[in-house]
Scaffold this motif. Structure first.
Motif, PDB file in Angstrom:
ATOM      1  N   TYR A 294      54.574  30.174  36.547  1.00 60.61           N
ATOM      2  CA  TYR A 294      53.977  31.502  36.387  1.00 60.61           C
ATOM      3  C   TYR A 294      52.685  31.488  35.565  1.00 60.61           C
ATOM      4  CZ  TYR A 294      53.707  36.553  35.905  1.00 60.61           C
ATOM      5  OH  TYR A 294      53.279  37.855  35.964  1.00 60.61           O
ATOM      6  N   ALA A 295      52.682  30.788  34.447  1.00 61.69           N
ATOM      7  CA  ALA A 295      51.492  30.771  33.577  1.00 61.69           C
ATOM      8  C   ALA A 295      50.295  30.169  34.309  1.00 61.69           C
ATOM      9  CB  ALA A 295      51.781  30.006  32.292  1.00 61.69           C
ATOM     10  N   ASP A 296      50.509  29.029  34.989  1.00 62.19           N
ATOM     11  CA  ASP A 296      49.430  28.401  35.761  1.00 62.19           C
ATOM     12  C   ASP A 296      48.962  29.324  36.884  1.00 62.19           C
ATOM     13  OD1 ASP A 296      49.464  26.147  34.213  1.00 62.19           O
ATOM     14  OD2 ASP A 296      50.745  25.001  35.577  1.00 62.19           O
ATOM     15  N   PHE A 297      49.940  29.927  37.558  1.00 62.19           N
ATOM     16  CA  PHE A 297      49.635  30.835  38.667  1.00 62.19           C
ATOM     17  C   PHE A 297      48.758  31.996  38.206  1.00 62.19           C
ATOM     18  CE2 PHE A 297      51.374  35.054  39.858  1.00 62.19           C
ATOM     19  CZ  PHE A 297      50.643  35.241  41.019  1.00 62.19           C
ATOM     20  N   ILE A 298      49.146  32.649  37.111  1.00 66.36           N
ATOM     21  CA  ILE A 298      48.412  33.818  36.626  1.00 66.36           C
ATOM     22  C   ILE A 298      46.986  33.442  36.216  1.00 66.36           C
ATOM     23  CG2 ILE A 298      48.198  35.374  34.627  1.00 66.36           C
ATOM     24  CD1 ILE A 298      49.950  36.603  36.627  1.00 66.36           C
ATOM     25  N   SER A 299      46.842  32.385  35.418  1.00 72.45           N
ATOM     26  CA  SER A 299      45.512  32.019  34.924  1.00 72.45           C
ATOM     27  C   SER A 299      44.591  31.598  36.067  1.00 72.45           C
ATOM     28  CB  SER A 299      45.609  30.921  33.868  1.00 72.45           C
ATOM     29  OG  SER A 299      46.196  29.754  34.406  1.00 72.45           O
ATOM     30  N   THR A 300      45.110  30.788  36.983  1.00 72.42           N
ATOM     31  CA  THR A 300      44.312  30.299  38.113  1.00 72.42           C
ATOM     32  C   THR A 300      43.917  31.434  39.047  1.00 72.42           C
ATOM     33  OG1 THR A 300      45.450  28.163  38.054  1.00 72.42           O
ATOM     34  CG2 THR A 300      44.299  28.722  40.089  1.00 72.42           C
ATOM     35  N   THR A 301      44.902  32.252  39.433  1.00 75.37           N
ATOM     36  CA  THR A 301      44.652  33.295  40.421  1.00 75.37           C
ATOM     37  C   THR A 301      43.781  34.406  39.849  1.00 75.37           C
ATOM     38  OG1 THR A 301      46.810  32.765  41.392  1.00 75.37           O
ATOM     39  CG2 THR A 301      45.739  34.807  42.116  1.00 75.37           C
ATOM     40  N   ALA A 302      44.025  34.794  38.603  1.00 74.53           N
ATOM     41  CA  ALA A 302      43.202  35.836  37.971  1.00 74.53           C
ATOM     42  C   ALA A 302      41.740  35.399  37.921  1.00 74.53           C
ATOM     43  CB  ALA A 302      43.722  36.142  36.571  1.00 74.53           C
ATOM     44  N   GLU A 303      41.515  34.130  37.609  1.00 71.20           N
ATOM     45  CA  GLU A 303      40.142  33.613  37.558  1.00 71.20           C
ATOM     46  C   GLU A 303      39.498  33.639  38.949  1.00 71.20           C
ATOM     47  OE1 GLU A 303      36.634  32.185  35.918  1.00 71.20           O
ATOM     48  OE2 GLU A 303      38.405  33.106  34.997  1.00 71.20           O
ATOM     49  N   HIS A 304      40.253  33.245  39.969  1.00 70.54           N
ATOM     50  CA  HIS A 304      39.732  33.273  41.343  1.00 70.54           C
ATOM     51  C   HIS A 304      39.389  34.704  41.772  1.00 70.54           C
ATOM     52  CE1 HIS A 304      40.327  29.112  41.816  1.00 70.54           C
ATOM     53  NE2 HIS A 304      41.554  29.098  42.287  1.00 70.54           N
ATOM     54  N   LEU A 305      40.220  35.667  41.369  1.00 67.04           N
ATOM     55  CA  LEU A 305      39.970  37.064  41.721  1.00 67.04           C
ATOM     56  C   LEU A 305      38.741  37.600  40.989  1.00 67.04           C
ATOM     57  CD1 LEU A 305      43.673  38.315  41.683  1.00 67.04           C
ATOM     58  CD2 LEU A 305      42.189  38.227  43.704  1.00 67.04           C
ATOM     59  N   ARG A 306      38.612  37.237  39.709  1.00 65.35           N
ATOM     60  CA  ARG A 306      37.462  37.693  38.915  1.00 65.35           C
ATOM     61  C   ARG A 306      36.142  37.168  39.471  1.00 65.35           C
ATOM     62  NH1 ARG A 306      40.040  35.844  34.439  1.00 65.35           N
ATOM     63  NH2 ARG A 306      41.299  37.348  33.320  1.00 65.35           N
ATOM     64  N   THR A 307      36.151  35.904  39.886  1.00 70.88           N
ATOM     65  CA  THR A 307      34.916  35.259  40.335  1.00 70.88           C
ATOM     66  C   THR A 307      34.626  35.501  41.812  1.00 70.88           C
ATOM     67  OG1 THR A 307      36.125  33.200  40.768  1.00 70.88           O
ATOM     68  CG2 THR A 307      35.105  33.449  38.585  1.00 70.88           C
ATOM     69  N   GLY A 308      35.566  36.154  42.515  1.00 71.96           N
ATOM     70  CA  GLY A 308      35.351  36.430  43.932  1.00 71.96           C
ATOM     71  C   GLY A 308      35.711  35.288  44.852  1.00 71.96           C
ATOM     72  N   LYS A 309      36.314  34.204  44.310  1.00 70.20           N
ATOM     73  CA  LYS A 309      36.745  33.094  45.173  1.00 70.20           C
ATOM     74  C   LYS A 309      37.953  33.486  46.018  1.00 70.20           C
ATOM     75  CE  LYS A 309      35.102  29.271  42.273  1.00 70.20           C
ATOM     76  NZ  LYS A 309      35.518  28.092  41.471  1.00 70.20           N
ATOM     77  N   MET A 310      38.703  34.489  45.539  1.00 65.81           N
ATOM     78  CA  MET A 310      39.824  35.031  46.299  1.00 65.81           C
ATOM     79  C   MET A 310      39.693  36.551  46.373  1.00 65.81           C
ATOM     80  SD  MET A 310      43.215  32.876  45.085  1.00 65.81           S
ATOM     81  CE  MET A 310      44.266  33.700  46.302  1.00 65.81           C
ATOM     82  N   GLN A 311      40.215  37.107  47.455  1.00 68.05           N
ATOM     83  CA  GLN A 311      40.225  38.553  47.653  1.00 68.05           C
ATOM     84  C   GLN A 311      41.671  39.050  47.610  1.00 68.05           C
ATOM     85  OE1 GLN A 311      37.257  40.238  48.054  1.00 68.05           O
ATOM     86  NE2 GLN A 311      36.264  38.254  47.819  1.00 68.05           N
ATOM     87  N   GLY A 312      41.894  40.157  46.921  1.00 69.84           N
ATOM     88  CA  GLY A 312      43.214  40.773  46.913  1.00 69.84           C
ATOM     89  C   GLY A 312      43.235  41.940  47.883  1.00 69.84           C
ATOM     90  N   LEU A 313      44.069  41.851  48.914  1.00 71.78           N
ATOM     91  CA  LEU A 313      44.159  42.913  49.913  1.00 71.78           C
ATOM     92  C   LEU A 313      45.316  43.842  49.567  1.00 71.78           C
ATOM     93  CD1 LEU A 313      43.730  40.945  53.273  1.00 71.78           C
ATOM     94  CD2 LEU A 313      41.962  42.043  51.876  1.00 71.78           C
ATOM     95  N   SER A 314      45.017  45.130  49.406  1.00 68.69           N
ATOM     96  CA  SER A 314      46.060  46.113  49.106  1.00 68.69           C
ATOM     97  C   SER A 314      46.000  47.249  50.119  1.00 68.69           C
ATOM     98  CB  SER A 314      45.879  46.686  47.700  1.00 68.69           C
ATOM     99  OG  SER A 314      46.033  45.681  46.722  1.00 68.69           O
ATOM    100  N   ASP A 315      47.165  47.697  50.544  1.00 67.95           N
ATOM    101  CA  ASP A 315      47.307  48.813  51.473  1.00 67.95           C
ATOM    102  C   ASP A 315      48.104  49.877  50.723  1.00 67.95           C
ATOM    103  OD1 ASP A 315      48.039  50.527  53.587  1.00 67.95           O
ATOM    104  OD2 ASP A 315      47.925  48.886  55.020  1.00 67.95           O
ATOM    105  N   ILE A 316      47.404  50.881  50.172  1.00 68.13           N
ATOM    106  CA  ILE A 316      48.016  51.795  49.205  1.00 68.13           C
ATOM    107  C   ILE A 316      48.171  53.207  49.779  1.00 68.13           C
ATOM    108  CG2 ILE A 316      47.824  52.812  46.891  1.00 68.13           C
ATOM    109  CD1 ILE A 316      46.126  50.408  46.068  1.00 68.13           C
ATOM    110  N   SER A 317      49.389  53.732  49.696  1.00 69.43           N
ATOM    111  CA  SER A 317      49.637  55.144  50.011  1.00 69.43           C
ATOM    112  C   SER A 317      50.018  55.855  48.714  1.00 69.43           C
ATOM    113  CB  SER A 317      50.739  55.290  51.063  1.00 69.43           C
ATOM    114  OG  SER A 317      51.922  54.622  50.653  1.00 69.43           O
ATOM    115  N   TYR A 318      50.075  57.186  48.745  1.00 75.27           N
ATOM    116  CA  TYR A 318      50.243  57.931  47.498  1.00 75.27           C
ATOM    117  C   TYR A 318      51.472  58.828  47.536  1.00 75.27           C
ATOM    118  CZ  TYR A 318      49.103  60.475  43.255  1.00 75.27           C
ATOM    119  OH  TYR A 318      49.162  61.007  41.999  1.00 75.27           O
ATOM    120  N   GLY A 319      52.219  58.827  46.441  1.00 74.60           N
ATOM    121  CA  GLY A 319      53.329  59.752  46.248  1.00 74.60           C
ATOM    122  C   GLY A 319      54.669  59.171  46.640  1.00 74.60           C
TER     123      GLY A 319
END
Length: 346
Positions: A294-319
């Motif tokens: 988990y620790a490696d996953f969070i640090s690595t993935t958060a950095e990739h998301l911050r730098t734009g090396k990875m994209q997070g796709l979300s499909d969000i509805s409300y309520g």
């Protein structure tokens, strides 16, 4: 006098043993006291996860229900737990205070009463959007990370095939594989999703499986030199076709089998001679198996998301009322990326 508040939550009316429909669900109401007792935490739910595996928990019987606590049966009429992000309303825990953001096991409802021992941790958003902690930095992310690196054991330059590649897990697996240096092809159920895989997520190629009459031949076209790694999210005919195109010592990570959950599709029957003579490894796994990463996953993935090396796709509805339709839509392939319901404003 203790303050009380109405909590609306989603429940199933009865066990669901086939494809789910919105009429299988109901919105119920209960009164909760907003003053937490010893070691209890009351959370206002902000974003909650909607996942296909929940259907197996709604069945009268499923082998998955006895496998792990996260997959235990859901009782009709009762609240349904899920992963999510919320804000503390009242806390009986010394490590959590009112207004703290938390991530962990919440419910398909407006509030969660978290009893002692429930998975719930304080969240530091790290300048990333809160929905990311339900998707790429949540259980979907752990599943993709652990499944790809620990189960698939990739080598640079290998050929990787990902099914349901525009979904919450598949979209991340493909990006991890590209960053690692693999050749990646994904499949999805519409041209829109195919284009997204190639243009936004950087897949080397992608195809619409609904356009293919012969999946084995299709995979032969996209992998003329064979498949080294197959990350399976669907089971059924796709698993059979992938095994037929695997290279010697190929690895199959079985993350899900959504085509088989509703009971309508044919169950997978891969050619076992291929498995034997090509020495193919087929391994099922759960996100919980890789919490050690988990620790490696969070640090690595958060950095990739911050730098734009990875994209997070979300499909969000409300309520809270939109939870049933969001869930049912998963089995029609409506979603792109992680399906999330925003219960309340941040």
């Amino acid at each position: 006098m203790m303050e009380e508040m109405k909590n609306r939550f989603v429940a199933i009316k009865y066990n669901i043993n086939g494809a789910p429909n919105e009429c299988d669900f109901e919105i119920k109401s209960e009164t909760i006291c907003l003053s937490a007792r010893s070691k209890e935490v009351i959370v206002k739910n902000l974003y909650v996860s909607v996942d296909p595996y929940q259907l197996n928990r709604m069945k009268a019987h499923s082998s998955s229900q006895a496998a792990i606590s996260f997959a235990t049966a859901i009782t009709p009429g009762q609240g349904i737990d899920t992963y999510g992000v919320g804000r503390v309303v009242s806390s009986g825990r010394s490590d959590l205070a009112k207004d703290d953001l938390v991530v962990g096991l919440l419910t398909w409802g407006e509030y969660t009463l978290a009893e002692p021992g429930r998975l719930l941790n304080k969240l530091d958003p790290m300048d990333l959007p809160l929905p990311y902690y339900v998707g790429p930095l949540g259980f979907s992310g752990v599943t993709a990370y652990g499944g790809f690196y620990e189960v698939c054991k990739p080598k640079k330059g290998e050929s990787v095939f990902v099914s349901a590649a525009s979904g919450s897990v598949g979209s991340l697996v493909g990006q991890y594989a590209k960053l690692f240096g693999c050749h990646v092809v994904g499949c999805a159920g519409s041209q829109l999703k195919v284009d997204l895989l190639k243009e936004k997520l950087g897949f080397d190629d992608a195809f619409n499986y609904k356009d293919e009459t012969d999946l084995k031949s299709a995979l032969k076209r996209y992998f003329p030199e064979g498949i080294d790694i197959y990350f399976d999210n669907v089971g059924g005919k796709m698993l059979e076709a992938a095994v037929a195109n695997m290279n010697t010592f190929g690895r199959v990570a079985v993350c899900g089998a959504i085509s088989e959950y509703t009971g309508g599709g044919r169950k997978a029957s891969p050619d076992m001679l291929d498995v034997v003579y090509k020495r193919i490894t087929i391994q099922g796994f759960l996100a919980a198996d890789y919490l050690k990463c988990y620790a490696d996953f969070i640090s690595t993935t958060a950095e990739h998301l911050r730098t734009g090396k990875m994209q997070g796709l979300s499909d969000i509805s409300y309520g809270v009322e939109s939870v049933p339709s969001a869930f049912v839509g998963l089995f029609r392939g409506d979603n792109i990326g992680k399906r999330i319901v925003q219960i309340a404003d941040e």
